[in-house]
Motif scaffolding. Structure first.
Motif, mmCIF file in Angstrom:
data_model
loop_
_atom_site.group_PDB
_atom_site.id
_atom_site.type_symbol
_atom_site.label_atom_id
_atom_site.label_comp_id
_atom_site.label_asym_id
_atom_site.label_seq_id
_atom_site.Cartn_x
_atom_site.Cartn_y
_atom_site.Cartn_z
ATOM 1 N N THR A 31 0.759 -1.334 -0.112
ATOM 2 C CA THR A 31 0.095 0.004 0.095
ATOM 3 C C THR A 31 0.980 1.342 -0.071
ATOM 4 N N VAL A 32 1.674 1.118 0.928
ATOM 5 C CA VAL A 32 2.775 2.525 0.863
ATOM 6 C C VAL A 32 3.372 2.497 -0.442
ATOM 7 N N TRP A 33 3.985 1.607 -0.964
ATOM 8 C CA TRP A 33 4.498 1.619 -2.509
ATOM 9 C C TRP A 33 3.714 2.450 -3.523
ATOM 10 N N ARG A 34 2.370 2.149 -3.225
ATOM 11 C CA ARG A 34 1.171 3.026 -4.419
ATOM 12 C C ARG A 34 1.566 4.497 -3.978
ATOM 13 N N PHE A 35 1.714 4.894 -2.917
ATOM 14 C CA PHE A 35 1.765 6.161 -2.530
ATOM 15 C C PHE A 35 2.945 6.857 -3.030
ATOM 16 N N PHE A 36 3.973 6.116 -3.622
ATOM 17 C CA PHE A 36 4.997 6.550 -4.338
ATOM 18 C C PHE A 36 4.713 6.393 -5.970
ATOM 19 N N THR A 37 3.997 5.574 -6.327
ATOM 20 C CA THR A 37 4.064 5.085 -7.981
ATOM 21 C C THR A 37 2.682 5.390 -8.504
ATOM 22 N N ASP A 38 1.650 5.771 -7.868
ATOM 23 C CA ASP A 38 0.330 6.017 -8.482
ATOM 24 C C ASP A 38 0.388 7.644 -8.308
ATOM 25 N N PRO A 39 0.201 8.345 -9.311
ATOM 26 C CA PRO A 39 0.156 9.938 -9.431
ATOM 27 C C PRO A 39 -1.092 10.173 -8.438
ATOM 28 N N ALA A 40 -2.228 9.329 -8.364
ATOM 29 C CA ALA A 40 -3.395 10.015 -7.399
ATOM 30 C C ALA A 40 -3.096 10.153 -6.212
ATOM 31 N N ARG A 41 -2.392 8.920 -5.674
ATOM 32 C CA ARG A 41 -2.055 8.644 -4.256
ATOM 33 C C ARG A 41 -0.775 9.612 -3.836
ATOM 34 N N LEU A 42 0.205 9.656 -4.709
ATOM 35 C CA LEU A 42 1.179 10.652 -4.478
ATOM 36 C C LEU A 42 0.625 11.995 -4.268
ATOM 37 N N ALA A 43 -0.202 12.521 -5.031
ATOM 38 C CA ALA A 43 -0.861 13.624 -5.022
ATOM 39 C C ALA A 43 -1.588 13.994 -3.582
ATOM 40 N N GLN A 44 -1.920 12.829 -2.959
ATOM 41 C CA GLN A 44 -2.493 13.133 -1.549
ATOM 42 C C GLN A 44 -1.737 13.632 -0.543
ATOM 43 N N TRP A 45 -0.490 13.237 -0.782
ATOM 44 C CA TRP A 45 0.515 13.727 0.384
ATOM 45 C C TRP A 45 1.585 14.502 -0.165
ATOM 46 N N TRP A 46 1.722 14.796 -1.555
ATOM 47 C CA TRP A 46 3.000 15.616 -1.714
ATOM 48 C C TRP A 46 2.627 16.526 -2.790
ATOM 49 N N GLY A 47 1.988 16.433 -3.808
ATOM 50 C CA GLY A 47 1.621 17.155 -4.746
ATOM 51 C C GLY A 47 1.407 16.621 -5.901
ATOM 52 N N ARG A 48 0.716 17.498 -6.844
ATOM 53 C CA ARG A 48 0.179 16.953 -8.218
ATOM 54 C C ARG A 48 1.476 16.297 -8.829
ATOM 55 N N ALA A 49 1.243 14.901 -9.684
ATOM 56 C CA ALA A 49 2.539 14.495 -9.833
ATOM 57 C C ALA A 49 2.578 13.838 -11.282
ATOM 58 N N GLU A 50 3.463 13.554 -12.076
ATOM 59 C CA GLU A 50 3.653 12.964 -12.819
ATOM 60 C C GLU A 50 4.688 11.865 -12.851
#
Length: 140
Positions: free
Chosen positions: A17-36
Motif C-alpha cells: 500500500t505504501v509503495w502505491r503512494f510513491f508510484t501512483d500519481p493520484a495517491r502521491l498527490a494526496q500527500w506531496w503534490g500533483r505528480a507525473e
C-alpha cells in the motif's frame, strides 16, 4: 561539501500500500503534490508543490524494487524562492520493510547543499507525517 538527511516513520499499512503512494500519481498527490510518475528506471518523477510559491520538483527514477525500495534523483526547476538544488542534483532512497503489522519507511536524501539541510529535513518530516496519515487504514 554535501549533507545527508535520514527519516524513519512507521505507517499502519502494508508495504504494498505504501509503495502505491510513491508510484501512483493520484495517491502521491494526496500527500506531496500533483505528480507525473513513470515508475521505472529512467522514468520521470515531477511533483508540483501545492503550497507557497509552488515550486516544481523534478527527478528521475534510478532504482525500483517493488514494495521494497525506490531511488530517484531530486531537484527543483528554477523559480523564485525554489531551493537551490538543480533537477537531478540530489538523491532520495526510500526503503520499505514490514514491521509490527505495518511498514517501516526509511527515507535517505543525500547530496544536499549544506545550507538546505535543515529546510529539507523539516520538509520531509512534514511530508512523511502527511503520508503516514493518508496511507494508514483510512487511505489504504
Amino acid at each position: 561539501m554535501n549533507a545527508t538527511i535520514e527519516r524513519t516513520v512507521w505507517i499502519d499499512a502494508p508495504p504494498e500500500t505504501v509503495w502505491r503512494f510513491f508510484t501512483d500519481p493520484a495517491r502521491l498527490a494526496q500527500w506531496w503534490g500533483r505528480a507525473e510518475v513513470d515508475a521505472r528506471p529512467g522514468g520521470v518523477l515531477t511533483v508540483s508543490m501545492p503550497d507557497g510559491p509552488r515550486p516544481v520538483m523534478r527527478g528521475e527514477f534510478v532504482e525500483i524494487l517493488p514494495h521494497e525500495r525506490i531511488v530517484f534523483t531530486f531537484g527543483w526547476e528554477p523559480a523564485p524562492e525554489a531551493p537551490a538544488i538543480p533537477p537531478g542534483g540530489s538523491r532520495v532512497e526510500v526503503t520499505l520493510a514490514p514491521a509490527d503489522g505495518g511498514t517501516s519507511l526509511t527515507l535517505r536524501h543525500s547530496g544536499l547543499p549544506l545550507p538546505l539541510e535543515d529546510e529539507t529535513g523539516d520538509g520531509w518530516t512534514g511530508l512523511l507525517r502527511r503520508l503516514r496519515e493518508r496511507a494508514g487504514p483510512v487511505g489504504s
